[in-house]
Design a protein around this motif. Structure first.
Motif, PDB file in Angstrom:
ATOM      1  N   TYR A 170       0.823  -1.318   0.138  1.00 44.12           N
ATOM      2  CA  TYR A 170       0.482  -0.103  -0.207  1.00 44.12           C
ATOM      3  C   TYR A 170       1.032   0.997   0.323  1.00 44.12           C
ATOM      4  CZ  TYR A 170      -3.584   2.944   0.940  1.00 44.12           C
ATOM      5  OH  TYR A 170      -4.732   3.774   0.635  1.00 44.12           O
ATOM      6  N   LYS A 180       5.660   3.839  21.252  1.00 45.62           N
ATOM      7  CA  LYS A 180       5.529   3.332  20.788  1.00 45.62           C
ATOM      8  C   LYS A 180       5.290   3.146  19.248  1.00 45.62           C
ATOM      9  CE  LYS A 180       0.215   1.281  21.385  1.00 45.62           C
ATOM     10  NZ  LYS A 180      -1.330   2.433  21.482  1.00 45.62           N
ATOM     11  N   TRP A 181       4.882   4.083  18.865  1.00 44.78           N
ATOM     12  CA  TRP A 181       4.361   4.630  16.921  1.00 44.78           C
ATOM     13  C   TRP A 181       6.063   4.338  16.170  1.00 44.78           C
ATOM     14  CZ3 TRP A 181       0.123   2.937  16.977  1.00 44.78           C
ATOM     15  CH2 TRP A 181      -1.108   3.426  17.110  1.00 44.78           C
ATOM     16  N   THR A 207      -0.990   1.336  12.004  1.00 46.48           N
ATOM     17  CA  THR A 207      -2.271   2.330  10.651  1.00 46.48           C
ATOM     18  C   THR A 207      -1.145   1.715   9.568  1.00 46.48           C
ATOM     19  OG1 THR A 207      -3.373   4.032  11.642  1.00 46.48           O
ATOM     20  CG2 THR A 207      -3.117   3.703   9.235  1.00 46.48           C
ATOM     21  N   ARG A 215      -1.738  -2.523   9.540  1.00 44.64           N
ATOM     22  CA  ARG A 215      -2.614  -3.195   9.233  1.00 44.64           C
ATOM     23  C   ARG A 215      -3.004  -2.296   7.414  1.00 44.64           C
ATOM     24  NH1 ARG A 215      -4.531   0.005  13.654  1.00 44.64           N
ATOM     25  NH2 ARG A 215      -5.753   1.025  12.422  1.00 44.64           N
ATOM     26  N   ARG A 216      -2.805  -1.659   7.067  1.00 44.34           N
ATOM     27  CA  ARG A 216      -2.418  -1.611   5.865  1.00 44.34           C
ATOM     28  C   ARG A 216      -1.415  -1.756   5.344  1.00 44.34           C
ATOM     29  NH1 ARG A 216      -5.931   3.347   3.925  1.00 44.34           N
ATOM     30  NH2 ARG A 216      -6.205   1.711   2.711  1.00 44.34           N
ATOM     31  N   GLU A 271      -7.847   2.399  -5.102  1.00 45.09           N
ATOM     32  CA  GLU A 271      -7.283   3.848  -4.970  1.00 45.09           C
ATOM     33  C   GLU A 271      -7.807   4.326  -3.707  1.00 45.09           C
ATOM     34  OE1 GLU A 271      -3.553   2.947  -6.732  1.00 45.09           O
ATOM     35  OE2 GLU A 271      -4.416   4.303  -5.258  1.00 45.09           O
ATOM     36  N   TYR A 313     -11.774   2.340  10.099  1.00 42.89           N
ATOM     37  CA  TYR A 313     -10.698   1.491   9.599  1.00 42.89           C
ATOM     38  C   TYR A 313      -9.928   1.247   8.563  1.00 42.89           C
ATOM     39  CZ  TYR A 313     -14.373  -0.876  12.735  1.00 42.89           C
ATOM     40  OH  TYR A 313     -15.302  -1.752  14.063  1.00 42.89           O
ATOM     41  N   ASP A 314      -9.389   0.856   7.753  1.00 44.95           N
ATOM     42  CA  ASP A 314      -7.978   2.023   6.798  1.00 44.95           C
ATOM     43  C   ASP A 314      -8.713   1.256   5.750  1.00 44.95           C
ATOM     44  OD1 ASP A 314      -6.715  -0.461   9.152  1.00 44.95           O
ATOM     45  OD2 ASP A 314      -6.268   1.904   8.579  1.00 44.95           O
ATOM     46  N   HIS A 315      -9.440   1.609   5.450  1.00 42.78           N
ATOM     47  CA  HIS A 315     -10.714   1.287   3.869  1.00 42.78           C
ATOM     48  C   HIS A 315     -10.217   3.358   2.971  1.00 42.78           C
ATOM     49  CE1 HIS A 315     -13.781  -0.786   6.624  1.00 42.78           C
ATOM     50  NE2 HIS A 315     -12.691  -1.748   5.981  1.00 42.78           N
ATOM     51  N   ARG A 316     -10.201   4.091   3.552  1.00 45.64           N
ATOM     52  CA  ARG A 316     -10.030   5.236   3.521  1.00 45.64           C
ATOM     53  C   ARG A 316      -8.403   5.215   1.958  1.00 45.64           C
ATOM     54  NH1 ARG A 316     -12.412   7.339   7.982  1.00 45.64           N
ATOM     55  NH2 ARG A 316     -10.797   8.162   8.541  1.00 45.64           N
ATOM     56  N   ALA A 317      -8.507   5.805   1.906  1.00 44.35           N
ATOM     57  CA  ALA A 317      -7.019   5.920   0.773  1.00 44.35           C
ATOM     58  C   ALA A 317      -5.590   7.242   1.772  1.00 44.35           C
ATOM     59  CB  ALA A 317      -6.805   7.121  -0.662  1.00 44.35           C
ATOM     60  N   GLY A 318      -4.907   6.793   1.784  1.00 46.78           N
ATOM     61  CA  GLY A 318      -3.934   7.171   2.476  1.00 46.78           C
ATOM     62  C   GLY A 318      -3.673   8.229   2.909  1.00 46.78           C
ATOM     63  N   SER A 374      -6.418   7.660   6.406  1.00 46.22           N
ATOM     64  CA  SER A 374      -7.242   5.936   6.778  1.00 46.22           C
ATOM     65  C   SER A 374      -6.666   5.375   7.858  1.00 46.22           C
ATOM     66  CB  SER A 374      -6.698   5.354   5.427  1.00 46.22           C
ATOM     67  OG  SER A 374      -7.590   3.993   5.566  1.00 46.22           O
ATOM     68  N   GLY A 375      -7.565   5.480   8.697  1.00 46.86           N
ATOM     69  CA  GLY A 375      -7.018   4.189  10.156  1.00 46.86           C
ATOM     70  C   GLY A 375      -7.300   5.680  10.875  1.00 46.86           C
ATOM     71  N   GLY A 404      -6.836   5.458  16.918  1.00 46.67           N
ATOM     72  CA  GLY A 404      -6.122   6.591  16.945  1.00 46.67           C
ATOM     73  C   GLY A 404      -5.015   6.541  17.870  1.00 46.67           C
ATOM     74  N   ASP A 405      -4.560   7.682  18.819  1.00 49.89           N
ATOM     75  CA  ASP A 405      -2.997   7.447  19.238  1.00 49.89           C
ATOM     76  C   ASP A 405      -2.835   6.499  20.650  1.00 49.89           C
ATOM     77  OD1 ASP A 405      -2.679  10.732  18.578  1.00 49.89           O
ATOM     78  OD2 ASP A 405      -1.502   8.958  17.540  1.00 49.89           O
ATOM     79  N   ALA A 414      -5.424   3.525  20.349  1.00 54.78           N
ATOM     80  CA  ALA A 414      -5.110   2.064  19.847  1.00 54.78           C
ATOM     81  C   ALA A 414      -4.558   1.642  19.992  1.00 54.78           C
ATOM     82  CB  ALA A 414      -6.588   2.767  18.769  1.00 54.78           C
TER      83      ALA A 414
END
Lengths: 496, 1028
Positions: free
Chosen positions: A87, A288-289, A303, A306-307, B284, B444-449, B453-454, B511-512, B514
């Protein structure tokens, strides 16, 4: 009477006005820093300064995509062909957009390495007769600082200068050699001079560290010094030296067995005899990140992962023998049905073919993975490659390769390849073994090979069409950061 | 002769002067329409017999505005008389004292309580905008309670602070200005030149803002109640962004052009690329909100499928900005009362404010209280105390980081118009509900970067928390001993403390925080203590007047911070640390700072005609090395009241002509690190269980404060008793400027601090005030101010310093843009063109006599203009007629340039998922197109989107800053209730803005750049103010 009272009041008033506060009233010191004077006055504070460098290897430098040396490793890998993205996220290094003079990674990495060198120089030049403590303690500190200086210069010269051409006479511009604490801008030393200094520092460090103990594997010892010598010699094409030092370096370490290897690269490297040098991350010293594991592991829920879980180049994957444990660390289906016990991937993680499970974070919410700085398998690979390229000792090369390859694949038999075929086999083994640890792009550059991502699972749109870069192109060398150009009148820029 | 004696009753009271807070003797009081009258006694008291059918009393005194007061049913009427000749007799608060404006040799402007009280102001720095020439501000952040940044007479520093010194009731204030209830403020004085600020020594270089709180006036008590309600919205609309039906084709084009460009590449390749784009663009972007198949959203002709309509719930679920914004409400109640007698005065107040910002979950709830009592214990001893407290609870919008995922302005501005907020089944278009039948956020991560996303700003605002609870306490007390008739010895002690408790929680789902959840808790404490001793001597000998002050002052400041953080939440709805498992942070530290000074000032005037004042202060600061710690600061000021000279007094239309000049040297140590001179290693680099430290900075023993030498010269005038004004010229040189001298990065450090630069600011300030109409019934005043500013470096540590979009050089200003030179778009292929640096590069193109390039790395840098305006200021009008008061203020700027980074982000040539400006529709599409928007092309973002002079925009603006319409309810309506005044009003802030681009936050930064911040608010309120 009144006059007396009034006079008293005037005198009192004057006295109050002109009575100063205590002199110490304006002497104030910070509580979250300590004075720099006296850092080298005792080995205990000098050791604290050395440990500061050990820690600095895995702190965050601004953006979460800049988590110290771990980020350097995966960025180097991304620039090669073996590391495949699924990705388009965090694509700067994948797309080779990192080398611009104004790029923030570019400037950040330059400053990061030179910052570690500056801290090391304070110890190298300051720990001496005026430092209280035993000679052994001083040697341990200075030896490690010298290795850091050499290692940082080595990383810098491989990125910011043209490659070292074996045989010597490398008069092309290298990087500034920083050997003292100074704020004067230095000229770029030639690549030859840089490598000479690197070797001088490593040789001196080996003498100091020989026979000395270390607290844990986050510290450097004589074996790491010899391993670094071997690594540098391989890059220089000094194959005899490389092979000899690789053999010495690995004395006392053992390759992991398959069962341990299958569990993946994680925290806990102290008890893993394969690791010679690693950055070991504790619960309250984590970022962490920005951790290494927050980008390369399969199971941490960021993120990015996962992506875009990281995949191996399918062309390379196909070369791994089916009985090799490393075959299990990459899943061509992406389903990862065979994870180590207790490890899970969150359900919202996207699945792609050829993703890795080589790096395993503590959990989906704890991204810690010890950062592998040097492993003994690299030593076997260095010896094998050096002997094979040297020529005239293919048997020795095959034997060295055998020890490592058979530890990974019990069905492996001693190689009967010779010449280029043997070299190719060794390089395949090297690429698979050191996947994700920051080697492949440096290998391509030192060997003057093309980058060729074609023929496999690379997506040209994710790569922004960067599928091939011919050897020798200007793009193999990064530009000197603009901030350095601006502040250092002696600095000369690389070709665009 | 018999006087007809009808029924009468007695009315009495006290008449005081607004100027001097004292009873006014000799005021003539007449019952209107009769000859019944009296005069106030030496203390201002009066008593008069009034016929029961009388309605009005008229109060008159020479030099004061006559007043007609309705009697109503009252038997006690107190009156405050205001000076008719407001200008010269206005008392302004100065450093360690007060002065009449006519006698003042410095340059100052004062905003009095009446200008503040009806405006819906939460933070009094808002009242400063437009009030005086020479004062520039940035737009206030929309977070309730935010302060506006203020610059007085330009920019005096590059690395250190440019903010003025805030003095509250005589003492340096380091707390939050929003903890001070504006209703408590008597005046805000802005001191601009060296002569007025020199007594503040090494803190005065950027000017001083003096805030003085109210104290009681003699006379019977007065109770004042103020209540207002209002709404809060956005002052500026958002940039115009394209909607979904344009979005898909634009992104399709970015995809297709990255592979092959029509008219440029082989047509077969273009056809293949177009097919590829139609097939893959949905992958995309991540979402197809339309009711047509994924590969048919955009045809191979690049147009949206004409049958594409929104599928089901997609139609109405894409308004991200609407989902995070709201109309906020504002409620404000204040009660204050004051009064006094011969020996004492008191003032007390209690206030409540609740204000919601227009971004959800951002608000401020504030309680304040104050008590100020002064007591003349004996003839020679006066003392008093002023105690205040405030409790503020604020929830914050996360607008601190311009590029952070959790910034609602960035998120909503930067998201394409095709993405739903909630989970929707892509096949059916229907919401996917949870087990309880509720909508679910699409985390969730469905959107484009490019579309974050996420992450999910609506969910994160809903589930996260960032809350401050701040308690502020302050106390001041003093003793004033008068002796030997002319001497006064005063000692002032003050103490201010601010305790802040913050919880910052991130939810476990998105978010931060999670996965697992994360919470930070922080406790900050700030304490400052100030102690001074003053000796004052005031004496007049015939025409000579002398005023001398000597003093000593010490100031201590301490800041402590304690932080803890943990992750892994156990129970929902509990954000205490104990409910989390893993410690990720636990530390504390404190900072201390102290200063000490000795000072003196002499004011001398002869016959109220010739004035001279001089001041001196020696100051020491803990920030500097003991050898370099102390400095001398001084000033001289002169004034000549030409209007007191006979030859001017013969000219009847000149009421006031005062020529003044001042020169002085002051310092600035603010914004410099507390331990600036010390070489330090940082703690906190532990390596597992071993202690670790790392180099932080080099020593700088030679460091000293920055110093300002400035002079100014001005003329204050008044003509025809109608037109008043000031014209002045200022020149302010900043020397020993602190610079973080960039070090070669190869040294391991990026900079070292040195005093090594010089800069000057100069300009002209004009303020005019015209009393167009000044009668009993109608008063209309129009005022305006104009300021010019020229800022220039005359010495720098190195030939040039590049700082972001600016380059500093001798002869240039602090905010001159240094950018790559944008040229335009090549009509042949839509590539972005820049002027080339290297004329021989293979990628160059020649157009006429211009050598251009498409490679951003070869684009030439040049000076492209400045952020500093040519002219700025305000216009105001204040009209009172028939019981109505209407006051309006406009602020404006002419010239200057904004580098609109926000617009740059919205004009990306190919970041999938990000929000796009409607201007992108003008992009190049085929050879022959003449436009200044390059083609869409996802592979060219580094060249096309780059920062260059393309994004410079005119910074001129006109803003209707505030408007208040008030109606003074006639006494006949309320008189029997005992009220003395009632006023109803409507008031608004930031009502209308005219600038070069919709959505551009033109006043965001002095440096002219825009970023994703909490854009300013528009406020409407209606209120009621009642005095008893």
């Amino acid at each position: 009477m009144r006059k007396i009272v009034y006079s008293f009041v005037i005198i009192f008033a004057a006295a109050v006005i002109f009575s100063a506060c205590k002199k110490e009233f304006l002497d104030i010191y910070p509580t979250d820093n300590i004075s720099a004077f006296g850092v080298t006055s005792s080995t205990s504070t000098a050791m604290a300064a050395l440990n500061g460098i050990h820690r600095a290897l895995y702190v965050r430098y601004g953006s979460q995509g800049r988590g110290g040396i771990g980020a350097w490793y995966y960025h180097i890998d991304e620039m090669g062909e073996d590391h495949v993205f699924n990705y388009a996220t965090w694509t700067t290094h994948l797309r080779w957009l990192h080398r611009g003079a104004n790029d923030s990674y570019n400037e950040g990495n330059w400053l990061m390495f030179y910052g570690w060198i500056a801290n090391a120089n304070i110890l190298i030049n300051g720990v001496g007769d005026n430092t209280s403590g035993t000679q052994e303690e001083k040697d341990i500190i200075v030896g490690q600082a010298l290795l850091y200086r050499a290692w940082c210069h080595f990383n810098l010269v491989q990125m910011y200068a043209d490659r070292y051409v074996p045989g010597g006479g490398n008069n092309q511009l290298g990087i500034p050699l920083m050997l003292e604490s100074t704020t004067e801008g230095q000229e770029r030393a030639t690549v030859e001079a840089v490598y000479t200094q690197i070797n001088t520092d490593i040789d001196a460090a080996i003498l100091l560290l020989d026979g000395k103990p270390r607290t844990n594997k986050s510290h450097l010892n004589v074996d790491v010094g010899r391993g670094l010598k071997a690594r540098v010699a391989l890059t220089m094409g000094e194959y005899a030296t490389a092979a000899s030092y690789a053999v010495q370096a690995r004395d006392g370490y053992e390759l992991m067995d398959s069962a341990t290897y299958f569990l993946g690269f994680r925290i806990g490297t102290e008890s893993n005899a394969e690791f010679m040098w690693a950055s070991q991350i504790t619960e309250d010293q984590t970022d962490k990140w920005a951790n290494y594991g927050a980008y390369v592991s399969r199971n941490f829920s960021s993120t990015s992962i996962r992506r875009n879980p990281r995949s191996i180049f399918s062309v390379l994957y196909d070369q791994i023998a089916p009985t090799d444990v490393r075959k299990l660390l990459f899943d061509p289906t992406g389903d990862h049905l065979n994870l180590p016990p207790g490890i899970e991937i969150v359900s919202s993680a996207a699945r792609f073919p050829y993703t890795n499970q080589k790096f395993i974070a503590v959990s989906t919410s704890d991204s810690r993975v010890d950062v592998p700085n040097m492993r003994v398998s690299e030593m076997y690979l260095i010896e094998a490659e050096a002997l094979a390229r040297q020529g005239g000792n293919d048997a020795g090369a095959a034997a060295a390769l055998y020890t490592m390859a058979v530890a990974r694949d019990p069905s492996y038999t001693l190689s009967t390849n010779t010449g280029q075929a043997l070299i190719d086999e060794i390089m395949i083994q090297r690429r698979v073994e050191l996947w994700g640890e920051g080697f492949r792009w440096f290998d391509l550059k030192r060997l003057n090979l093309d980058l060729d991502r074609n023929g496999g699972n690379h997506s040209s749109s994710i790569n922004n069409n960067l599928m091939f870069v011919p050897a020798g192109d200007n793009m193999w060398t990064s530009l000197i950061p603009q901030a350095e150009m601006d502040a250092n009148p002696n600095m000369v820029q690389n070709p665009l | 002769m018999l006087q007809v004696m009808g029924q009468t009753r007695q009315v009495s009271g006290v008449v005081t002067s607004a100027v001097e807070d004292q009873g006014l003797p000799g005021v003539a009081i007449v019952v209107k329409g009769t000859t019944i009258g009296t005069v106030t006694d030496v203390n201002g008291n009066y008593s008069i017999e009034v016929p029961t059918d009388a309605t009005t009393l008229v109060f008159q005194f020479v030099g004061m505005v006559p007043q007609e007061i309705e009697i109503g049913g009252r038997s006690s009427i107190n009156v405050v008389m205001e000076s008719d000749d407001l200008y010269v007799d206005e008392v302004i608060v100065t450093a360690f004292g007060t002065s009449k404006k006519g006698a003042f040799t410095g340059s100052a402007a004062q905003i009095n309580a009446n200008k503040i009280e009806m405006r819906p102001i939460t933070n009094v720095t808002t009242a400063i905008e437009g009030a005086a020439p020479g004062v520039q501000v940035t737009a206030a952040d929309g977070q309730p309670g935010s302060s506006q940044s203020i610059r007085i007479r330009g920019f005096g520093s590059y690395s250190a602070s440019n903010s003025p010194l805030y003095i509250v009731d005589g003492v340096q204030y380091s707390g939050a200005i929003s903890a001070i209830n504006p209703i408590d403020i008597e005046s805000v004085t802005i001191l601009k030149d060296a002569s007025s600020t020199a007594l503040y020594g090494n803190k005065a270089a950027n000017g001083v803002v003096l805030i003085t709180t109210k104290k009681g006036r003699p006379g019977g008590g007065k109770l004042s109640v103020n209540a207002s309600f209002g709404t809060i919205g956005r002052a500026q609309p958002e940039y115009d962004l394209i909607d979904a039906h344009d979005y898909y084709p634009i992104m399709w084009e970015a995809y297709r052009n990255a592979i092959a460009v029509p008219g440029v590449d082989d047509p077969a390749d273009v056809t293949a690329a177009s097919q590829d784009a139609s097939d893959n663009i949905k992958d995309e972007l991540g979402y197809n909100p339309f009711d047509v198949p994924d590969d048919q959203i955009v045809g191979t002709d690049g147009r949206i499928n004409p049958d594409a309509d929104f599928l089901g719930d997609f139609a109405n679920d894409r308004d991200w900005l609407g989902a995070v914004t709201r109309t906020g409400q504002r409620q404000n109640f204040d009660i204050s009362y004051q009064g006094g007698g011969d020996k004492f005065d008191y003032y007390a107040s209690v206030g409540y404010l609740y204000e919601e910002g227009f971004i959800k979950d951002s608000d401020l709830r504030r309680f304040t209280g104050r008590a100020n009592v002064n007591f003349q214990a004996t003839k020679w001893l006066k003392t008093g105390f002023n105690i205040n407290g405030a409790q503020r609870v604020s929830n914050f919008a996360q607008t601190g980081g311009s590029t952070s995922f959790v910034n609602p302005i960035r998120f909503t501005r930067g998201i394409g118009s095709i993405y739903p907020i909630h989970l929707i089944d892509e096949a059916t278009g229907l919401y996917i509900l949870d087990d309880n039948g509720n909508l679910q956020y699409d985390i969730y991560d469905h959107r484009a970067g490019g579309a974050s996303s996420g992450r999910h700003i609506v969910a994160e605002i809903d589930w996260d928390e960032d809350k401050d609870e701040t308690t502020t306490l302050g106390a001041r007390t003093y003793a004033e001993i008068s002796f030997l008739k002319d001497f006064k010895f005063t000692t002032n002690v003050s103490w201010d403390q601010q305790d802040l408790y913050n919880v910052f929680y991130n939810n476990p789902l998105v978010g931060d925080g999670a996965p697992g959840g994360r919470v930070y808790r922080q406790f900050n404490k700030r304490t400052s203590v100030n102690f001074n001793q003053l000796l004052t001597y005031v004496r007049s000998f015939g025409n000579h007047n002398l005023n001398v002050v000597l003093g000593h002052e010490s100031y201590q400041y301490k800041y402590s911070r304690l932080r803890g953080a943990r992750t892994q939440q156990i129970a929902d709805d509990n954000t205490e640390l104990i409910n989390f498992v893993t410690i990720i942070q636990s530390d504390s530290y404190s900072d201390n700072y102290a200063t000490e000074g000795y000072f003196g000032r002499v004011n001398y005037d002869f016959a109220n005609k010739y004035f001279i004042s001089g001041s001196y202060r020696a100051d020491g600061s803990s920030k500097f090395h003991p050898d370099n710690r102390w400095g001398d600061f001084w000033s001289v000021g002169l004034a000549w009241r030409l209007d007191q000279e006979a030859f001017i007094q013969n000219i009847s239309f000149i009421n006031l002509a005062k020529l003044r000049a001042s020169y002085g040297q002051v310092g600035n140590d603010a914004g410099i690190d507390y331990y600036a001179y010390q070489a330090l290693y940082s703690l906190g680099y532990n390596n597992q269980s071993e202690m670790g430290i790392i180099q932080d900075k080099l020593e700088a023993t030679a460091l000293v404060w920055e110093s300002n030498n400035s002079y100014d010269i001005g003329l204050e005038f008044g003509f025809f008793d109608q037109l008043f004004g000031t014209v002045e010229f200022y020149h302010r040189v900043s020397d020993n400027l602190l610079f973080d001298v960039p070090l070669p990065l190869s040294s391991g450090l990026d900079s070292k601090t040195e005093n090594i630069g010089t800069m000057f600011n100069q300009g002209i300030e004009i303020s005019l005030s015209w009393d167009a109409i000044k009668t009993q019934k109608v008063r209309w005043n129009i005022s305006a101010n104009f300021t010019t500013l020229k800022n220039e470096f005359t010495k720098l540590p190195q030939e040039e310093i590049i700082d972001g979009s600016k380059k500093l050089m001798e002869g240039r200003s602090i905010y001159d843009y240094w950018l790559r030179e944008w040229y335009g778009v090549d009509p042949d292929d839509g590539m972005a063109l820049y002027r080339a640096e290297d004329p021989d590069d293979a990628d160059n193109r020649i157009v006429g006599s211009d050598t251009l390039t498409t490679d951003i790395n070869n684009a030439r840098y040049h000076y492209a203009g400045t952020a500093i305006p040519d002219l700025y200021g305000s216009f105001s009008s204040s009209l009172s007629a028939f019981g109505f008061d209407l006051s309006v203020m406009f602020t404006y700027q002419v010239g200057g340039l904004v580098l609109d980074y926000n617009y740059q982000s919205a004009m990306s040539s190919g970041t999938y998922g990000t929000g796009m400006s409607t201007d992108i529709l003008d992009r190049w599409q085929q050879p022959g197109d003449v436009t200044n928007v390059p083609r869409m092309d996802a592979s060219q973002t580094s060249n096309f989107n780059a920062t260059s002079s393309r994004w410079l925009t005119d910074a001129s603006f006109l803003n209707l800053r505030h408007l208040t319409l008030a109606y003074n309810v006639p006494a006949s309506v309320f008189g029997k209730v005992g009220m003395s005044r009632a006023r109803v009003y409507v008031s608004g802030e930031n009502l209308f803005l005219l600038n070069a681009r919709k959505g551009m936050n033109v006043q965001q930064n002095f440096s002219g750049t825009t970023s994703n911040v909490y854009t300013p608010s528009r406020v409407f309120t209606i209120g009621l103010n009642v005095n008893f």
